[in-house]
Motif scaffolding. Structure first.
Motif, PDB file in Angstrom:
ATOM      1  N   ALA A 133     -10.028   5.229  -9.995  1.00  0.00           N
ATOM      2  CA  ALA A 133      -9.721   5.307 -11.419  1.00  0.00           C
ATOM      3  C   ALA A 133     -10.783   6.132 -12.141  1.00  0.00           C
ATOM      4  O   ALA A 133     -11.993   5.954 -11.928  1.00  0.00           O
ATOM      5  N   GLY A 134     -10.334   7.047 -12.991  1.00  0.00           N
ATOM      6  CA  GLY A 134     -11.257   7.920 -13.709  1.00  0.00           C
ATOM      7  C   GLY A 134     -11.614   9.184 -12.968  1.00  0.00           C
ATOM      8  O   GLY A 134     -12.229  10.091 -13.533  1.00  0.00           O
ATOM      9  N   LEU A 194     -12.091   0.590  -4.175  1.00  0.00           N
ATOM     10  CA  LEU A 194     -13.461   0.101  -4.351  1.00  0.00           C
ATOM     11  C   LEU A 194     -14.451   1.212  -4.698  1.00  0.00           C
ATOM     12  O   LEU A 194     -15.632   0.945  -4.913  1.00  0.00           O
ATOM     13  N   GLY A 195     -13.978   2.459  -4.735  1.00  0.00           N
ATOM     14  CA  GLY A 195     -14.861   3.576  -5.044  1.00  0.00           C
ATOM     15  C   GLY A 195     -15.773   3.962  -3.909  1.00  0.00           C
ATOM     16  O   GLY A 195     -16.778   4.656  -4.122  1.00  0.00           O
ATOM     17  N   GLU A 196     -15.433   3.559  -2.684  1.00  0.00           N
ATOM     18  CA  GLU A 196     -16.272   3.886  -1.529  1.00  0.00           C
ATOM     19  C   GLU A 196     -16.057   5.320  -1.058  1.00  0.00           C
ATOM     20  O   GLU A 196     -16.891   5.852  -0.322  1.00  0.00           O
ATOM     21  N   TYR A 203       0.321   6.982   1.136  1.00  0.00           N
ATOM     22  CA  TYR A 203       1.711   7.130   0.728  1.00  0.00           C
ATOM     23  C   TYR A 203       1.837   6.981  -0.784  1.00  0.00           C
ATOM     24  O   TYR A 203       1.046   6.284  -1.434  1.00  0.00           O
ATOM     25  N   ARG A 204       2.864   7.598  -1.314  1.00  0.00           N
ATOM     26  CA  ARG A 204       3.162   7.478  -2.739  1.00  0.00           C
ATOM     27  C   ARG A 204       3.321   6.010  -3.133  1.00  0.00           C
ATOM     28  O   ARG A 204       2.888   5.581  -4.210  1.00  0.00           O
ATOM     29  N   THR A 205       3.920   5.222  -2.268  1.00  0.00           N
ATOM     30  CA  THR A 205       4.130   3.809  -2.570  1.00  0.00           C
ATOM     31  C   THR A 205       2.818   3.050  -2.719  1.00  0.00           C
ATOM     32  O   THR A 205       2.736   2.080  -3.477  1.00  0.00           O
ATOM     33  N   ASP A 206       1.782   3.464  -2.003  1.00  0.00           N
ATOM     34  CA  ASP A 206       0.485   2.796  -2.091  1.00  0.00           C
ATOM     35  C   ASP A 206      -0.198   3.101  -3.420  1.00  0.00           C
ATOM     36  O   ASP A 206      -0.897   2.250  -3.979  1.00  0.00           O
ATOM     37  N   VAL A 207      -0.011   4.303  -3.915  1.00  0.00           N
ATOM     38  CA  VAL A 207      -0.545   4.654  -5.230  1.00  0.00           C
ATOM     39  C   VAL A 207       0.093   3.760  -6.289  1.00  0.00           C
ATOM     40  O   VAL A 207      -0.583   3.226  -7.173  1.00  0.00           O
ATOM     41  N   GLN A 213      -6.051   0.740 -10.607  1.00  0.00           N
ATOM     42  CA  GLN A 213      -7.302   0.838  -9.843  1.00  0.00           C
ATOM     43  C   GLN A 213      -7.533   2.244  -9.300  1.00  0.00           C
ATOM     44  O   GLN A 213      -8.644   2.589  -8.907  1.00  0.00           O
ATOM     45  N   VAL A 214      -6.453   3.037  -9.263  1.00  0.00           N
ATOM     46  CA  VAL A 214      -6.536   4.381  -8.684  1.00  0.00           C
ATOM     47  C   VAL A 214      -5.745   5.365  -9.535  1.00  0.00           C
ATOM     48  O   VAL A 214      -5.025   4.970 -10.461  1.00  0.00           O
TER      49      VAL A 214
END
Length: 267
Positions: A133-134, A194-196, A203-207, A213-214
């Motif tokens: 995110a960001g 987690l920004g690691e 996958y698009r579905t995971d976004v 958060q992302v």
């Protein structure tokens, strides 16, 4: 036979009949006659074990809940992971009733072992670039995955999301410099959330599943690298009827509605 004796016999018979009738009336008023046919509530619940690709987590959690609501005698147990690893577990004898893969090669491994037949493709998926995110690293496109100064995560090539990532990168002429290769797409997603890492391919579905958060960045050309998701009831399923019903549920209208909401494409 004297009249008095005959009268005594008649009275006794009448009294016995009265007792029998009273007993029947009592049983009818307060007793329940057991049914010879067991009801669904009387039967032991069937446990249906489903192995599914990690990218199906949110959608299958919802589908399992809906299926159980329609089939009270069935409890669905879900196990998620990389499709190749799940297929190998099936081949090695894991007690599984249904297998849903994120690509066709892992399913073919199960079919070739004689453990499934006639798998059905029920969904499709494509890749997307993902950043925390960001977007702190200022990632703008697929070319940034070749930047050695950035922390990059990809799925391992042995799992469908990794094989698709390699195909997309090769197609777009990008030589990525990953800092970590993960065993399934959810592990990649976690590192981004987690920004690691600064960027990854998922996958698009995971976004969609990760929410705020992302951030997702669409990749031109990703639409030409499509993962086809097959599902099958296994030949050694403990309850073949329940397994077949679950497959029908996923591939039917209810399943398609849930999958579409999660961002999956049509078969």
């Amino acid at each position: 036979m004297t009249g008095r004796f005959a009268g005594s016999i008649a009275a006794a018979v009448a009294a016995l009949a009265a007792l029998v009738l009273a007993g029947c009336a009592s049983a009818g008023a307060g007793a329940t006659i057991p049914s010879a046919v067991p009801t669904e509530a009387d039967t032991e619940p069937t446990t249906l074990t489903v192995f599914a690709a990690a990218s199906l987590t949110e959608a299958f959690d919802e589908l399992a809940e809906q299926f159980e609501a329609e089939h009270p005698s069935v409890e669905v147990t879900l196990s998620y992971g990389g499709s190749a690893a799940l297929a190998q577990q099936v081949v090695e004898g894991a007690p599984v009733d249904v297998f849903a893969s994120a690509a066709e090669p892992p399913m073919q491994t199960v079919v070739d072992a004689g453990l499934a037949s006639d798998p059905v493709v029920f969904a499709t998926n494509t890749l997307e670039l993902i950043v925390p995110a960001g977007n702190p690293a200022g990632v703008t496109g697929l070319d940034d995955l070749a930047d050695a100064d950035l922390r990059i995560a990809l799925c391992d090539a042995s799992v469908p999301c990794g094989a698709a990532s390699l195909k997309l990168l090769e197609q777009e002429g990008v030589v990525a410099a990953p800092d970590t290769l993960e065993s399934d797409v959810k592990a990649v997603l976690t590192k981004v959330s987690l920004g690691e890492v600064d960027a990854a391919l998922v996958y698009r579905t995971d976004v969609i599943a990760a929410g705020d958060q992302v951030e997702g960045i669409e990749v031109p050309g990703a639409a030409s690298v499509v993962n086809r998701y097959p599902i099958a009831a296994l030949t050694e399923a403990g309850d073949p009827d329940a397994a077949a019903e679950f497959v029908a549920f996923v591939t039917g209208d209810a399943g398609r509605a849930v999958l579409a909401e999660a961002g999956f494409g049509k078969p």
